[in-house]
Design a protein around this motif. Structure first.
Motif, PDB file in Angstrom:
ATOM      1  N   ILE A 243      99.326 -49.333  18.266  1.00 55.16           N
ATOM      2  CA  ILE A 243      99.809 -49.032  19.616  1.00 55.16           C
ATOM      3  C   ILE A 243     101.298 -49.356  19.671  1.00 55.16           C
ATOM      4  O   ILE A 243     101.716 -50.483  19.404  1.00 55.16           O
TER       5      ILE A 243
ATOM      6  N   ASP B  18     105.819 -48.391  23.536  1.00 58.09           N
ATOM      7  CA  ASP B  18     105.661 -47.754  24.850  1.00 58.09           C
ATOM      8  C   ASP B  18     104.218 -47.734  25.320  1.00 58.09           C
ATOM      9  O   ASP B  18     103.899 -47.174  26.364  1.00 58.09           O
TER      10      ASP B  18
ATOM     11  N   THR C 268     101.561 -46.375  23.729  1.00 57.41           N
ATOM     12  CA  THR C 268     100.807 -45.161  23.395  1.00 57.41           C
ATOM     13  C   THR C 268     100.450 -45.120  21.919  1.00 57.41           C
ATOM     14  O   THR C 268     101.016 -45.853  21.097  1.00 57.41           O
TER      15      THR C 268
ATOM     16  N   THR D  28      99.392 -41.955  18.843  1.00 57.98           N
ATOM     17  CA  THR D  28      99.385 -40.514  18.580  1.00 57.98           C
ATOM     18  C   THR D  28      98.321 -40.207  17.537  1.00 57.98           C
ATOM     19  O   THR D  28      98.319 -40.805  16.449  1.00 57.98           O
TER      20      THR D  28
ATOM     21  N   ASN E  46     100.769 -39.023  22.075  1.00 56.74           N
ATOM     22  CA  ASN E  46     101.268 -39.935  23.118  1.00 56.74           C
ATOM     23  C   ASN E  46     100.213 -40.269  24.176  1.00 56.74           C
ATOM     24  O   ASN E  46     100.431 -40.146  25.382  1.00 56.74           O
ATOM     25  N   VAL E  47      99.083 -40.707  23.680  1.00 62.16           N
ATOM     26  CA  VAL E  47      97.983 -41.084  24.573  1.00 62.16           C
ATOM     27  C   VAL E  47      98.183 -42.530  25.024  1.00 62.16           C
ATOM     28  O   VAL E  47      98.280 -43.434  24.175  1.00 62.16           O
ATOM     29  N   PRO E  48      98.260 -42.809  26.316  1.00 62.40           N
ATOM     30  CA  PRO E  48      98.379 -44.196  26.788  1.00 62.40           C
ATOM     31  C   PRO E  48      97.167 -45.022  26.347  1.00 62.40           C
ATOM     32  O   PRO E  48      96.021 -44.629  26.583  1.00 62.40           O
ATOM     33  N   ALA E  49      97.443 -46.139  25.691  1.00 56.67           N
ATOM     34  CA  ALA E  49      96.351 -46.975  25.177  1.00 56.67           C
ATOM     35  C   ALA E  49      96.429 -48.414  25.697  1.00 56.67           C
ATOM     36  O   ALA E  49      95.400 -49.027  25.993  1.00 56.67           O
TER      37      ALA E  49
ATOM     38  N   LEU F  96      89.623 -45.841  26.369  1.00 54.55           N
ATOM     39  CA  LEU F  96      90.407 -45.042  25.427  1.00 54.55           C
ATOM     40  C   LEU F  96      89.515 -44.052  24.684  1.00 54.55           C
ATOM     41  O   LEU F  96      89.930 -42.908  24.412  1.00 54.55           O
TER      42      LEU F  96
END
Length: 375
Positions: free
Chosen positions: A118, A121, A123, A125, A131-134, A142
């Motif tokens: 992670i 920022d 996220t 990938t 760019n998936v928010p984790a 998730l």
């Protein structure tokens, strides 16, 4: 009886002050005895004096139990615990029947090395999911996001998602433990007691009564002795990121035994506690010839200063055989002062023994002068 005890305490304190003028050569300039007497009597009006008897022992036990009940917190619940992802955590992601989306295992590499970290920022990938928010999500949250993303290109994707590197959250164990440690917060709930055990347990010099627990710059005292001896699980805590557990040394866990005893000094309170009888025994007991058996006092400063009372004074009448049983049941607290007074006749004898050498010396000087005059 209590009125007599308070007068005795006042008298003992004033004796120390007046002793400066009673004993030759020990006068302290600048001390106003009358002013000190007035101030002392005013201070002692805020002192609570009690006799150590069976009723007091029962009262102290009841107050301790009431204190423990009042300080209890809701027991920690770990059944619904769910780890929250953070920056730096490393994830392993695989999709069944799609080897192109799964990093193959390698002999020379670890799952953490090949995993998805992670980013700063928050996220990650992944294929078909950039760019998936984790950070701030649980594994289940998730997982649902990634399945939704992959469903756009894969029919009913079966996703395997797990954390292989817990890097974002830590708790700290410092002080008197065998192995001071930085412990990761993981998907397995970590409690305060677990952390102490993982750090090797308490050292020989550790304070077994309490530990300092700091969270969000606020520190509270955890009574781990209540957990170990009474099974009070409310003293445990479920740890979060940044929590600090500090185990103090026993240096401050002392009582002081002064006055007419065989060997005055300080005594450390060990993990099993210390009774008044044990403290007196450790210093060799009372001086049989000079000590006042009815003048055994325990002075204890009040932390909360309720009702204007600054200290509690407990008096033991040790001439009574039953008193030794009570003394064994009377538990001392850190920084207590045990003071044994001297019998009145013994105090008088000591004063005389200090005056006689001075008088003899003066007589010798006078004799020498007279002889010098004769010659």
């Amino acid at each position: 009886m209590l009125k007599y005890s308070k007068k005795l305490v006042v008298s003992l304190s004033l004796l120390v002050l007046s002793g400066c003028s009673m004993i030759p050569g020990s006068h302290i300039e600048g001390v106003d005895i009358e002013l000190e007497r007035s101030t002392l009597e005013q201070d002692l009006s805020n002192v609570n004096i009690s006799i150590i008897d069976s009723a007091l022992i029962s009262q102290l036990k009841d107050s301790q139990q009431a204190y423990t009940q009042a300080k209890k917190y809701t027991p920690i619940l770990t059944d619904d615990y769910d780890y929250v992802l953070g920056i730096g955590d490393v994830l392993s992601i695989g999709v069944w029947d799609h080897p192109e989306l799964t990093i193959p295992a390698a002999v020379q590499r670890t799952a953490e090395f090949d995993g998805f970290r992670i980013q700063a920022d928050g996220t990650i990938t992944y294929a078909y999911a950039a760019n998936v928010p984790a950070a701030g999500k649980t594994i289940r949250e998730l997982h649902a996001v990634l399945v939704k993303k992959l469903s756009q290109v894969i029919e009913k994707p079966q996703l395997d998602l797990k954390v292989v590197g817990f890097k974002s959250q830590r708790a700290y164990v410092t002080g008197e433990v065998k192995n001071p440690s930085i412990l990761p917060i993981s998907e397995i709930p970590l409690t305060l007691i677990d952390a102490l055990n993982q750090a090797g347990g308490l050292s020989q010099r550790a304070d077994w009564r309490t530990v300092n627990f700091t969270r969000d710059n606020k520190t509270e005292i955890i009574r781990i002795d209540d957990f170990y001896t009474r099974g009070d699980i409310s003293q445990n805590r479920l740890l979060k990121h940044g929590d600090i557990i500090h185990v103090n040394r026993t240096d401050n866990q002392k009582v002081f035994v002064l006055g007419d005893v065989a060997k005055a000094g300080s005594i450390e309170i060990n993990r099993y506690g210390l009774s008044l009888a044990e403290a007196l025994s450790d210093v060799g007991g009372l001086n049989e010839k000079t000590a006042n058996a009815n003048g055994v006092f325990v002075l204890r400063k009040r932390q909360d200063n309720e009702d204007g009372v600054i200290a509690d004074v407990y008096q033991l009448y040790a001439q009574n055989v039953v008193a030794f049983v009570l003394a064994d049941q009377f538990k001392l607290e850190p920084r207590d002062i045990v003071y044994v007074t001297t019998a009145p006749i013994a105090r008088w004898n000591r004063l005389i023994s200090q005056l006689v050498p001075t008088v003899e010396a003066l007589e010798s000087i006078s004799t020498i002068k007279n002889q010098g005059t004769i010659f």
